[in-house]
Design an enzyme around this catalytic site. Structure first.
Site, PDB file in Angstrom:
ATOM      1  N   TRP A 177       4.202   4.708  -2.890  1.00 42.08           N
ATOM      2  CA  TRP A 177       5.067   5.103  -4.155  1.00 42.08           C
ATOM      3  C   TRP A 177       4.253   6.097  -4.925  1.00 42.08           C
ATOM      4  O   TRP A 177       3.258   5.694  -5.439  1.00 42.08           O
ATOM      5  CB  TRP A 177       5.493   3.819  -4.508  1.00 42.08           C
ATOM      6  N   ASP A 233       2.639  -5.656  -4.145  1.00 46.63           N
ATOM      7  CA  ASP A 233       3.659  -5.223  -5.033  1.00 46.63           C
ATOM      8  C   ASP A 233       4.832  -5.611  -4.259  1.00 46.63           C
ATOM      9  O   ASP A 233       5.158  -5.015  -3.002  1.00 46.63           O
ATOM     10  CB  ASP A 233       3.611  -3.851  -5.052  1.00 46.63           C
ATOM     11  N   LYS A 272      16.106  -3.992  -6.987  1.00 46.63           N
ATOM     12  CA  LYS A 272      16.971  -3.849  -5.884  1.00 46.63           C
ATOM     13  C   LYS A 272      17.510  -5.264  -5.277  1.00 46.63           C
ATOM     14  O   LYS A 272      18.653  -5.042  -5.134  1.00 46.63           O
ATOM     15  CB  LYS A 272      15.837  -3.427  -4.565  1.00 46.63           C
TER      16      LYS A 272
HETATM   17  N1  PMP Z   1       7.039  -0.423  -6.178  1.00 44.01           N
HETATM   18  C1  PMP Z   1       7.597   0.068  -5.261  1.00 44.01           C
HETATM   19  C2  PMP Z   1       6.917   0.119  -4.138  1.00 44.01           C
HETATM   20  C3  PMP Z   1       8.752   0.704  -5.502  1.00 44.01           C
HETATM   21  O1  PMP Z   1       9.434   1.273  -4.637  1.00 44.01           O
HETATM   22  C4  PMP Z   1       9.210   0.553  -6.679  1.00 44.01           C
HETATM   23  C5  PMP Z   1      10.738   1.049  -7.129  1.00 44.01           C
HETATM   24  N2  PMP Z   1      10.972   2.258  -6.644  1.00 44.01           N
HETATM   25  C6  PMP Z   1       8.524  -0.255  -7.885  1.00 44.01           C
HETATM   26  C7  PMP Z   1       7.338  -0.665  -7.341  1.00 44.01           C
HETATM   27  C8  PMP Z   1       9.162  -0.338  -9.223  1.00 44.01           C
HETATM   28  O2  PMP Z   1      10.459  -0.386  -9.587  1.00 44.01           O
HETATM   29  P1  PMP Z   1      11.161  -0.892 -10.825  1.00 44.01           P
HETATM   30  O3  PMP Z   1       9.994  -0.760 -11.841  1.00 44.01           O
HETATM   31  O4  PMP Z   1      12.333  -0.125 -11.012  1.00 44.01           O
HETATM   32  O5  PMP Z   1      11.255  -2.346 -10.554  1.00 44.01           O
END
Ligand code: PMP
Length: 401
Positions: free
Chosen positions: A133, A214, A250
């Site tokens: 990411w 993560d 998500k």
């Molecule tokens: N880690 C990964 C691998 C992700 O794909 C995302 C969202 N695209 C995030 C962390 C963090 O997203 P958020 O801060 O919206 O929870």
């Protein structure tokens, strides 16, 4: 003249910038497959029924006030989040060896974890998968860590470069931090098998590498919250230490509520409580304390058996719809006789397909078909519907022929 006159215009964010470009396009057939946000078959954002229900309950409760939360956030939320990822009967949770702090979604959890490690951990190097990411290297560099990569994806097989991964982690310095995507690797959609996870675990423990998971997609990959948490639970079951960043963006569709958690699993309750005291010193000057609404929604759902069950059903529906889009896109390319082996579309898992299309092909699809996606060829399967699959298949076909 302005005191800021010398400032250069910064480029748009490579992922969020796709939406900016999409919004500017007047075409009625435009399609945004850039950002990873779930859409219904009608192409609309989705608020889960169970989330509406929880919000109603919160609004009706007149005893609720808008006071500050503690620095570490909502206590119920933290406990329930640890159990969600580590398992309801996790010994680590029961032994109070886990400290959990509510953070600003997944990103904020990674950042707080990164800053804590930069201040208090003896090894400042974090290994992240190649690719990963796009925000990972920025988050960890700004947190004060030094970022290196380990091989992960093999473009030739469009699968895991397991040998390369083992070699790179095997030659990492003892104690180095390793970022692992708990499931549904972004952007590739390629995850290790459980047997491969076990080998990764053994290698990492033998070299005292520190796992930082993560977990942005628990339940979104397979449709099962437990199955998607299994890699994390394997690492916790061996008694070793690790960090986990969780996001509810998500799996509860709470993107804009910015609700997530950082857990640090320690060897003893005493260490965990000292770690937590230092996490507070990271958080207090950063944003003081986290917002209350999203965490209250999550806690309401997680602590009520009926609401929890309803959530798992709605979550599975989202995961299943994404899986069915994979099959539809694969079938559509087959039907067109599009050259190439597209089986990776149905083999990959989670929100994204890493198509293998190059940046020129992506630019062509945007220009000629008004389809928006990141230049690495990643498409958000969650943004597709039965109605838009043919348009995407036409575009891919034209791009590769
Ligand atoms: N880690 C990964 C691998 C992700 O794909 C995302 C969202 N695209 C995030 C962390 C963090 O997203 P958020 O801060 O919206 O929870």
């Amino acid at each position: 003249d302005s005191v800021f006159a010398h400032i250069d215009r910064a480029p748009e964010d490579p992922i969020l910038g796709v939406t900016v470009a999409y919004n500017k396009d007047p075409s009625p057939i435009k399609l945004n497959l850039g950002v990873g946000a779930y859409r219904t078959e009608e192409g609309k954002p989705l608020v889960l029924n169970v989330v509406r229900q929880a919000e109603q309950q919160l609004v009706n409760d007149r005893s609720r006030v808008k006071e500050y939360l503690p620095i570490v956030g909502l206590a119920d939320f933290n406990k329930l989040s640890a159990k969600l990822i580590l398992g309801a009967d996790s010994p680590a949770v029961q032994e109070n060896r886990v400290t959990t702090v509510q953070c600003l979604s997944g990103t904020g959890s990674l950042r707080v974890g990164g800053e804590f490690l930069a201040r208090h951990y003896h090894q400042l190097t974090i290994y992240i998968p190649l690719p990963t990411w796009g925000n990972h290297p920025k988050v960890f560099t700004l947190a004060g860590l030094s970022v290196k990569t380990y091989r992960y994806y093999d473009p030739a097989t469009r699968g895991l470069n397991f040998q390369g991964l083992l070699e790179d982690l095997g030659s990492a310095p003892s104690g180095a931090i390793v970022l692992l995507h708990a499931c549904a690797h972004n952007p590739t959609g390629v995850d290790p098998t459980i047997q491969q996870w076990e080998q990764i675990r053994q290698l990492m423990r033998s070299k005292s590498l520190l796992p930082f998971f993560d977990s942005a997609y628990q339940g979104f990959a397979s449709g099962s919250l437990d199955a998607d948490a299994q890699p994390v639970r394997m690492f916790v079951a061996d008694g070793g230490e690790c960090l986990v960043a969780q996001s509810y963006a998500k799996n509860m569709g709470l993107y804009g509520e910015r609700v997530g958690a950082l857990s640090i699993v320690c060897k003893t309750a005493d260490v965990a409580s000292r770690v937590e005291s230092q996490l507070k010193l990271v958080i207090r000057p950063m944003y003081s304390n986290p917002p209350i609404h999203g965490a209250s929604i999550v806690a309401t759902i997680l602590k009520d058996r009926d609401m929890y069950n309803e959530w798992t059903i709605e979550l599975k529906e989202m995961a299943d719809r994404i899986i069915s889009m994979r099959q539809k896109l694969f079938d559509a390319l087959r039907a067109r006789g599009t050259p190439g082996d597209w089986s990776h579309i149905i083999k990959q898992i989670g929100m994204f397909t890493f198509t293998g299309l190059n940046s020129e092909q992506v630019a062509f699809m945007t220009r000629e078909y008004h389809i928006y996606m990141t230049s690495d060829g990643r498409i958000s399967m969650a943004g597709l519907s039965s109605k838009t699959v043919p348009h995407l298949a036409d575009a891919i076909h034209a791009a590769v022929t």
